[in-house]
Design an enzyme around this catalytic site. Structure first.
Site, PDB file in Angstrom:
ATOM      1  N   CYS A 151      48.530  40.337  49.356  1.00 53.07           N
ATOM      2  CA  CYS A 151      49.836  40.509  48.725  1.00 53.07           C
ATOM      3  C   CYS A 151      49.771  41.698  47.758  1.00 53.07           C
ATOM      4  CB  CYS A 151      50.229  39.227  47.988  1.00 53.07           C
ATOM      5  SG  CYS A 151      49.350  38.997  46.428  1.00 53.07           S
TER       6      CYS A 151
ATOM      7  N   CYS B   5      47.332  41.173  44.784  1.00 48.88           N
ATOM      8  CA  CYS B   5      45.921  41.302  45.164  1.00 48.88           C
ATOM      9  C   CYS B   5      45.568  42.757  45.464  1.00 48.88           C
ATOM     10  CB  CYS B   5      45.615  40.409  46.356  1.00 48.88           C
ATOM     11  SG  CYS B   5      45.729  38.652  45.956  1.00 48.88           S
TER      12      CYS B   5
ATOM     13  N   GLU C 231      41.683  36.575  47.229  1.00 45.73           N
ATOM     14  CA  GLU C 231      41.129  37.872  46.839  1.00 45.73           C
ATOM     15  C   GLU C 231      40.839  37.913  45.347  1.00 45.73           C
ATOM     16  OE1 GLU C 231      44.022  38.623  50.292  1.00 45.73           O
ATOM     17  OE2 GLU C 231      43.947  37.355  48.507  1.00 45.73           O
TER      18      GLU C 231
END
Length: 157
Positions: free
Chosen positions: A83, A86, A55
Site C-alpha cells: 500500500c 508501506c 511490510e
C-alpha cells in the site's frame, strides 16, 4: 528455484499461516546480502493497529536486527502489492528493491486492493478525499522547532 521466487514463496507462506491463525493474508520478508534478516505479517486484527501491515512489521524487525533505521541494501518481498503507507516507509528506510506476488488487480475482487488510495493520493491536496491543510503555526516562546533540531544535530557532530 531462483532466490526472488523462493523469498516470495516464503512471504506467501507467512501470509497463509497468518490467515490460518485469524489474521489477514499478508506476509513480508526482508533480505540483505542474500540472507533473510526479518519477516513480518499483517497484525491489524491482532493489535487493532491500522499501521501493522506485514511490510511495516518486517521493517521494524529489520531495523532492530540491524540496529539502524537505514535498510539500504535490503530487498523486500511481499505477498501482496504494498500500500502507499508501506511503499513510503520502504522509501524512507532506504530499501532498494521490492518484489510482490499478488497485484492490486488480484486482490480487488476480495477487498484487498489499495488502488483507490493510490489514485486519491495522486490528486492535488485540494482534490483528495481527506482534508489536508497547511497552517503555519509557530509558538511565541522558545526556539523554532526545526532550527532547534538542526542546532542539536550540529552539536552532536
Amino acid at each position: 528455484m531462483n532466490d526472488n521466487r523462493r523469498f516470495l514463496c516464503e512471504a506467501i507462506d507467512l501470509a497463509r499461516a497468518n490467515m490460518e491463525s485469524g489474521g489477514r493474508p499478508f506476509g513480508a520478508v526482508i533480505v540483505k546480502d542474500g540472507a533473510v534478516i526479518a519477516t513480518g505479517v499483517n497484525e491489524i486484527l491482532k493489535t487493532n493497529d491500522p499501521t501493522a501491515h506485514a511490510e511495516l512489521t518486517a521493517i521494524r524487525a529489520a531495523s532492530r536486527a540491524l540496529n539502524s533505521p537505514s535498510l539500504q541494501g535490503c530487498t523486500v518481498y511481499a505477498s501482496g502489492h504494498p500500500c502507499p503507507m508501506c511503499m513510503a516507509a520502504m522509501r524512507l528506510s532506504g530499501v532498494g528493491e521490492i518484489y510482490y506476488a499478488y497485484s492490486n488487480g488480484d486482490g480487488a475482487p476480495y477487498g484487498l486492493s489499495t488502488a483507490a488510495i493510490y489514485a486519491d493520493l495522486a490528486k492535488p491536496f485540494a482534490e483528495q478525499s481527506m482534508a489536508i491543510r497547511y497552517l503555519p503555526v509557530r509558538q511565541e516562546t522558545g526556539p523554532d522547532l526545526y532550527a532547534e533540531w538542526a542546532r542539536r544535530q550540529a552539536a552532536k557532530a
